[in-house]
Design an enzyme around this catalytic site. Sequence first.
Site, PDB file in Angstrom:
ATOM      1  N   SER A 137      48.065  70.612  35.786  1.00 33.34           N
ATOM      2  CA  SER A 137      47.553  71.108  37.058  1.00 33.34           C
ATOM      3  C   SER A 137      46.664  70.059  37.731  1.00 33.34           C
ATOM      4  CB  SER A 137      46.772  72.391  36.816  1.00 33.34           C
ATOM      5  OG  SER A 137      46.646  73.116  38.003  1.00 33.34           O
ATOM      6  N   GLN A 146      39.301  73.058  38.668  1.00 37.11           N
ATOM      7  CA  GLN A 146      40.588  72.474  38.295  1.00 37.11           C
ATOM      8  C   GLN A 146      40.468  71.704  36.986  1.00 37.11           C
ATOM      9  OE1 GLN A 146      43.486  73.040  39.917  1.00 37.11           O
ATOM     10  NE2 GLN A 146      44.185  72.158  38.004  1.00 37.11           N
ATOM     11  N   HIS A 204      40.932  73.302  33.487  1.00 39.81           N
ATOM     12  CA  HIS A 204      42.239  73.798  33.033  1.00 39.81           C
ATOM     13  C   HIS A 204      42.676  73.149  31.729  1.00 39.81           C
ATOM     14  CE1 HIS A 204      44.107  76.827  35.420  1.00 39.81           C
ATOM     15  NE2 HIS A 204      43.732  76.265  36.543  1.00 39.81           N
ATOM     16  N   GLU A 262      49.491  69.416  43.954  1.00 42.14           N
ATOM     17  CA  GLU A 262      49.802  70.835  43.741  1.00 42.14           C
ATOM     18  C   GLU A 262      48.925  71.693  44.668  1.00 42.14           C
ATOM     19  OE1 GLU A 262      48.563  72.156  39.918  1.00 42.14           O
ATOM     20  OE2 GLU A 262      49.644  74.068  40.033  1.00 42.14           O
ATOM     21  N   HIS A 263      47.609  71.451  44.617  1.00 47.22           N
ATOM     22  CA  HIS A 263      46.662  72.153  45.487  1.00 47.22           C
ATOM     23  C   HIS A 263      46.014  71.130  46.412  1.00 47.22           C
ATOM     24  CE1 HIS A 263      46.634  74.382  41.589  1.00 47.22           C
ATOM     25  NE2 HIS A 263      46.811  75.422  42.382  1.00 47.22           N
ATOM     26  N   ASP A 323      44.626  81.113  43.228  1.00 46.48           N
ATOM     27  CA  ASP A 323      44.995  81.264  41.813  1.00 46.48           C
ATOM     28  C   ASP A 323      45.114  82.737  41.432  1.00 46.48           C
ATOM     29  OD1 ASP A 323      45.031  78.565  41.365  1.00 46.48           O
ATOM     30  OD2 ASP A 323      42.989  78.458  40.575  1.00 46.48           O
ATOM     31  N   HIS A 365      95.359  73.028  51.243  1.00 50.30           N
ATOM     32  CA  HIS A 365      94.327  73.568  52.134  1.00 50.30           C
ATOM     33  C   HIS A 365      94.892  73.783  53.540  1.00 50.30           C
ATOM     34  CE1 HIS A 365      91.696  72.411  48.891  1.00 50.30           C
ATOM     35  NE2 HIS A 365      90.632  72.819  49.523  1.00 50.30           N
TER      36      HIS A 365
END
Lengths: 428, 428
Positions: free
Chosen positions: B234, B256, B259, B323-324, B357, B416
Amino acid sequence: MIKIHQNPEKNTWYQFSQRPHLETFTLNELVKEVFEKVKLEKDAALYHFTEKFDGVKLESLEVSHEEVLEASKKISNELSKALVQAASNIKLFHSLQTEKKQIIETEKGVFCWRETRPIEKVGIYVPGGTAPLFSTVLMLAIPAQIAGCKEIVLCTPPNKDGKIHPAILFAASLTGVTKIFKLGGIQAIAAMALGTETISKVFKIFGPGNQFVTAAKEFAQNLGIAIDMPAGPSEVLIIADKYSDPDFIAADLLSQAEHGTDSQVILLSNDYTIIEKTIHSIQVQLEQLPRKEIAIKALENSHCIYFSELETCFEFSNEYAPEHLILSLKKPKKYIKFIQNAGSVFLGKYACESAGDYASGTNHTLPTAGFAKSFSGVSLDSFVKKITFQKINKSGIKKLGPIIEIMAENEELIGHKNAVSIRLNKLQ
Amino acid sequence: MIKIHQNPEKNTWYQFSQRPHLETFTLNELVKEVFEKVKLEKDAALYHFTEKFDGVKLESLEVSHEEVLEASKKISNELSKALVQAASNIKLFHSLQTEKKQIIETEKGVFCWRETRPIEKVGIYVPGGTAPLFSTVLMLAIPAQIAGCKEIVLCTPPNKDGKIHPAILFAASLTGVTKIFKLGGIQAIAAMALGTETISKVFKIFGPGNQFVTAAKEFAQNLGIAIDMPAGPSEVLIIADKYSDPDFIAADLLSQAEHGTDSQVILLSNDYTIIEKTIHSIQVQLEQLPRKEIAIKALENSHCIYFSELETCFEFSNEYAPEHLILSLKKPKKYIKFIQNAGSVFLGKYACESAGDYASGTNHTLPTAGFAKSFSGVSLDSFVKKITFQKINKSGIKKLGPIIEIMAENEELIGHKNAVSIRLNKLQ
């Protein structure tokens, strides 16, 4: 020839759902070798492999602006007109897939929404071979253009003279392709995945290919490059009732069977006569087919199944999860609700698969091999990311804060809790 | 401690964008062994591995209805209320993502549209450990429920007493989870990918996990099971101007950093004082943090970068693809247009990452490790397929037919072409 079955027991259906398996594991050593050389020697490695695998010594990898301009003169007027019309339909259908921004206030003072951004750099692979697959250029480069991708790199192998078919170049010129390279096989995927002096490293790779390309895309995926979807041989499943036309069904089955010896076609019907007549018509039409030998081999992997009930046909189809599903039924719309798993669906006797393959507007890059259970076909979504946003004001954090504090505390993430507490404290 | 840099040259940026790499290749042998045993011995293998890896001999893999019912009594009233409110916000935000059917007539008589179908069977993995990650249950099971997935299987490892934390069970009861299993690690992913006597084979697997789970998900993907997205540690990137509050920034960075030791946090600012004050505040707040040791290690992988221009901060951020992304700016909305690559964006001083979150409504399963360049976070889209449909009537095939014929002929796919010609001929 295609096999016939009658009301097979449900616990035997999986046998008919087995696809010819693409064996890529054995190619892994070769793929690794090519990727390593491309990483190390970049462009030089690309020239090397193109000479080795395609038998052509190139002077330049990139297709020049002049070559693209000349292409339109080299193809027939009717083909260029057809491409322009197909491109227009594909644009129309895919433009509809843009998402409008919607802001929602989930709690007073808490505003959440999504915004769409293009994937900046994408790579498109178009296979070589005897025929130019210009339709794939349209199907991949048009949604990339609508999405707003900044770099749209197209790789396709050169012929023995070091040229690309003008129809491919003309198709590319109708879209937003930014650069075209004479490059095929594993080395093309490696170049787009790793980047070289002349070819940009892209973030996502699209396009069909043989087992070498498939193995290379898998390898790239494990390196962290996104790919469009897993690959597998093409397939069609047709559900037909007594009102359908066996000649049309036979033609649709053959149009799929001619793709490759590993293609698969399935016919389901609650009318045994339709099955018999279709098989007869297949035999007649086969005689005229230039790719007869390929089609015959594909028909050996293929099945006609009689089920007493139409509902059972849909149950089977959902378990099979066909890439293409044709409902050759008098009232096809009535049965839409039964469809759970399929790539693209064709309704009624005039909706032949080749319409979607080329020109109706829908995309022809679709999930095969049962992947329709979890994957969608390529669409505008495949070329964008959707980013979530939130804006929280004072009253928002006052309302939401205590909820976050309790949850974070119970997940034993006190830093997460503090980020709220420190704000609530300063607001007091 | 976190490092400080000033106006680094653009060609050095990639150094700060390096993420701690998850090494999964070395685990491949173990993963393969577990998958093989689960394929062969099914449930028996699951009991075996749970005893071996989790140290608990289970009597039953499935969590009983009674255990779920009791869970609500075992958690505090305030936690259950918080979960209900968070669930309600998440439902609201994700419900908005349903796509309305739009039929477009691309040519006269050619009607194309998309319909959405749920992925029938999905698997959700929720990691174990000391704390119960009930928020992940909400984030994955709620969109699965809105999508209408028929089977939503939840696997989470049991504790030494063979129990699942009641907060996880309660969270599951708020959603559409159909079955919960006491099962973790590689064996959980193998069970959902292959199916056993008691656990359904699913079509797509979601959820975070340690390196074992990550390697197992990669393995499952190569077997043809879809997964939510590639995994990575993260991370958060904050862009702050002189109007921002260093205590808030420090708290967000620490939330953060706590984590995991491989988390990464980045602060960009055009105000050097803000960087200095933030680092001071980090030092103060760190002292109170229970997960201080983890956060300190994560801060060693982390960077504060001063750029003279705010625009350069966004340029860096897009290259990093966080990510954030928190915009701790006086006028954050002004800068939305600069954002190209990010998982989720937080605007203004009260939008802390923990809001997203847990409870604001947006999803917290987001692309890490730079995957925000090509992937979106989990949304309703992750749980559905979009099937294309086309209905073509007589005038449609008359209009479209000649275009298809020309294109098919030029791609040398005469089957076709025939599928159209046979229809046009019968219409004459």
